[in-house]
Scaffold this motif. Structure first.
Motif, PDB file in Angstrom:
ATOM      1  N   ARG A 124      -0.233   8.780   0.807  1.00  0.00           N
ATOM      2  CA  ARG A 124      -1.118   7.987  -0.044  1.00  0.00           C
ATOM      3  C   ARG A 124      -0.443   6.688  -0.471  1.00  0.00           C
ATOM      4  O   ARG A 124      -1.091   5.640  -0.559  1.00  0.00           O
ATOM      5  CB  ARG A 124      -1.539   8.801  -1.268  1.00  0.00           C
ATOM      6  CG  ARG A 124      -2.410  10.002  -0.932  1.00  0.00           C
ATOM      7  CD  ARG A 124      -2.850  10.737  -2.187  1.00  0.00           C
ATOM      8  NE  ARG A 124      -3.848   9.981  -2.928  1.00  0.00           N
ATOM      9  CZ  ARG A 124      -4.303  10.351  -4.134  1.00  0.00           C
ATOM     10  NH1 ARG A 124      -3.805  11.414  -4.733  1.00  0.00           N
ATOM     11  NH2 ARG A 124      -5.226   9.632  -4.748  1.00  0.00           N
ATOM     12  N   VAL A 125       0.847   6.767  -0.735  1.00  0.00           N
ATOM     13  CA  VAL A 125       1.583   5.548  -1.091  1.00  0.00           C
ATOM     14  C   VAL A 125       1.551   4.557   0.066  1.00  0.00           C
ATOM     15  O   VAL A 125       1.280   3.365  -0.122  1.00  0.00           O
ATOM     16  CB  VAL A 125       3.040   5.887  -1.471  1.00  0.00           C
ATOM     17  CG1 VAL A 125       3.875   4.608  -1.569  1.00  0.00           C
ATOM     18  CG2 VAL A 125       3.086   6.642  -2.789  1.00  0.00           C
ATOM     19  N   ALA A 126       1.818   5.033   1.273  1.00  0.00           N
ATOM     20  CA  ALA A 126       1.832   4.154   2.445  1.00  0.00           C
ATOM     21  C   ALA A 126       0.471   3.494   2.656  1.00  0.00           C
ATOM     22  O   ALA A 126       0.384   2.284   2.910  1.00  0.00           O
ATOM     23  CB  ALA A 126       2.245   4.938   3.684  1.00  0.00           C
ATOM     24  N   ALA A 127      -0.598   4.281   2.533  1.00  0.00           N
ATOM     25  CA  ALA A 127      -1.945   3.726   2.720  1.00  0.00           C
ATOM     26  C   ALA A 127      -2.253   2.673   1.662  1.00  0.00           C
ATOM     27  O   ALA A 127      -2.860   1.629   1.954  1.00  0.00           O
ATOM     28  CB  ALA A 127      -2.980   4.857   2.672  1.00  0.00           C
ATOM     29  N   TRP A 128      -1.819   2.943   0.431  1.00  0.00           N
ATOM     30  CA  TRP A 128      -2.046   1.986  -0.662  1.00  0.00           C
ATOM     31  C   TRP A 128      -1.299   0.683  -0.406  1.00  0.00           C
ATOM     32  O   TRP A 128      -1.859  -0.408  -0.548  1.00  0.00           O
ATOM     33  CB  TRP A 128      -1.594   2.642  -1.974  1.00  0.00           C
ATOM     34  CG  TRP A 128      -1.727   1.784  -3.174  1.00  0.00           C
ATOM     35  CD1 TRP A 128      -2.865   1.495  -3.872  1.00  0.00           C
ATOM     36  CD2 TRP A 128      -0.659   1.107  -3.868  1.00  0.00           C
ATOM     37  NE1 TRP A 128      -2.576   0.684  -4.948  1.00  0.00           N
ATOM     38  CE2 TRP A 128      -1.230   0.431  -4.969  1.00  0.00           C
ATOM     39  CE3 TRP A 128       0.712   1.030  -3.670  1.00  0.00           C
ATOM     40  CZ2 TRP A 128      -0.471  -0.322  -5.859  1.00  0.00           C
ATOM     41  CZ3 TRP A 128       1.475   0.279  -4.554  1.00  0.00           C
ATOM     42  CH2 TRP A 128       0.882  -0.396  -5.635  1.00  0.00           C
ATOM     43  N   VAL A 129      -0.049   0.758   0.002  1.00  0.00           N
ATOM     44  CA  VAL A 129       0.748  -0.444   0.261  1.00  0.00           C
ATOM     45  C   VAL A 129       0.152  -1.250   1.408  1.00  0.00           C
ATOM     46  O   VAL A 129       0.018  -2.482   1.320  1.00  0.00           O
ATOM     47  CB  VAL A 129       2.215  -0.064   0.571  1.00  0.00           C
ATOM     48  CG1 VAL A 129       2.994  -1.284   1.068  1.00  0.00           C
ATOM     49  CG2 VAL A 129       2.891   0.519  -0.673  1.00  0.00           C
ATOM     50  N   LEU A 130      -0.224  -0.576   2.489  1.00  0.00           N
ATOM     51  CA  LEU A 130      -0.766  -1.279   3.654  1.00  0.00           C
ATOM     52  C   LEU A 130      -2.050  -2.036   3.330  1.00  0.00           C
ATOM     53  O   LEU A 130      -2.378  -3.032   3.983  1.00  0.00           O
ATOM     54  CB  LEU A 130      -1.018  -0.287   4.785  1.00  0.00           C
ATOM     55  CG  LEU A 130       0.239   0.295   5.438  1.00  0.00           C
ATOM     56  CD1 LEU A 130      -0.125   1.450   6.368  1.00  0.00           C
ATOM     57  CD2 LEU A 130       1.008  -0.772   6.202  1.00  0.00           C
TER      58      LEU A 130
END
Length: 393
Positions: free
Chosen positions: A86-92
């Motif tokens: 979820r963190v990765a998707a948010w950053v991207l």
């Protein structure tokens, strides 16, 4: 009910809530006599789930605050508290994208926005007239992605690197945004770190950047933020944390040395090599760094300034890169840092004041350099764990 988008920096705000008066140093309890990892993990978990309302003024720097929080948890060996996907998707979701390859040469920078506030929607024709991709925000975005184990080879690095060259100036320095701003060592560092993490140096002219850095070394051995300015260990985050325009009259010793190391112009553990052949004046630089440790054991950013938690990293990291960290008084530094450790978890700027996320993060990095048990080793050049830097998550 559908789950809302993960946001590590929601603010704990209630309508009509007033900011409480900051307690005086005398109202705070005595410092803990040891590094209390569990309290620090709890402090960062709180920041990860719901940041206090005091941080509302830093909304524009949301990715930076997220970096301090997530990378801090990794340093504390508590990355299991983070939902990595979820963190990765948010950053991207913060990356700016051109509509076509032709737009990569339109002068704009297609990096990452610092927050939703700067990520304005396109107009009715689908044109993004207000692209505020920022070098420091892009460094933070990539650093977070490395911390959560995301494969950076899958992102649109072409857009980042090709458009980043639009920000490099004829003298080798960098602007942080395409609409114009200061040009100095902080953004040279961000550019070098971005290229290093993406394993692709098309984003900058390294030779020009090297010459700019060398022109910033002062007569006393340290580096000014721009040629001719006072030596300082000012970071790429110091003003980013305070205000988004990143203005200051400080310097950039850490940014200079770390950039040269990332670009391959100086070797690791330089003091064990033939320092006389180095591109920088190593003996003078070492002397300047060693003079920054004050009588109280802490480090100052420049001469005649008080010791400050964050400089235990900014100076310590330079000395680690040079191979001179063994020369500092580690016992005295350890003692000073504990006076800045809060009973609530986290670290403050000075002893007896309240903690904040910026100084907390650099307190953790300082203890990592001191090889505190329970912490992951630090990559001094990138300011994150060795594991994240190497992609071992």
């Amino acid at each position: 009910m559908a789950a809302r988008e993960w946001n590590p920096l929601d603010y704990d705000v209630e309508e009509g809530e007033e900011e409480e008066e900051t307690p005086s140093p005398s109202a705070l309890s005595s410092p803990l006599p040891y590094f209390d990892r569990d309290r620090h993990v709890a402090f960062l978990e709180m920041m990860y789930n719901l940041m206090p309302y005091h941080y509302q003024s830093q909304e524009i720097n949301r990715l930076t605050l997220a970096f301090f929080t997530i990378s801090g948890l990794h340093l504390l060996k508590a990355l299991d508290r983070v939902d990595k996907d979820r963190v990765a998707a948010w950053v991207l979701s913060f990356q700016a994208h051109p509509r076509s390859k032709a737009e990569l040469n339109n002068g704009q920078f297609y990096g990452f926005h610092g927050s939703r506030t700067s990520q304005l929607p396109p107009d009715e024709n689908g044109v993004s007239a207000h692209n505020f991709g920022h070098l420091a925000s892009t460094y933070c975005a990539l650093a977070i992605l490395k911390n959560v184990g995301f494969n950076l080879s899958t992102i649109d690095k072409e857009s980042i690197l090709i458009s980043m060259r639009n920000l490099q100036q004829p003298d080798g320095s960098f602007m942080p945004v395409h609409i114009g701003a200061e040009t100095d060592l902080r953004f040279v560092y961000c550019a070098a770190a971005i290229c290093f993490m993406l394993e692709d140096w098309r984003g900058m002219d390294r030779e020009k950047a090297k010459e700019y850095i060398l022109n910033c070394q002062s007569y006393d051995g340290g580096f000014g933020l721009t040629p001719g300015l006072e030596s300082h260990v000012y970071s790429h985050f110091d003003d980013l944390y305070q205000q988004h325009n990143l203005s200051d009259a400080g310097g950039g010793t850490y940014c200079a040395v770390a950039s040269l190391r990332l670009m391959g112009y100086i070797e690791d553990d330089l003091l064990s090599k033939n320092a006389s052949s180095s591109v920088v004046n190593v003996p003078l630089l070492l002397d300047w760094c060693m003079q920054r440790q004050a009588a109280d054991g802490g480090f100052q950013g420049r001469a005649n300034k008080p010791s400050d938690t964050c400089y235990a990293f900014w100076i310590g990291a330079v000395l680690r890169i040079l191979g001179g960290y063994k020369f500092i008084d580690k016992v005295a530094l350890h003692r000073f840092l504990l006076t800045c450790q809060s009973e609530f978890g986290g670290f403050s700027k000075y002893p007896g004041t309240l903690p904040d996320i910026y100084h907390s993060y650099y307190g953790y990095t300082a203890f990592s350099l001191l090889e505190e048990p329970g912490l992951n080793p630090l990559c001094a050049e990138l300011g994150m764990t060795d594991l994240a830097a190497l992609g071992i998550i």
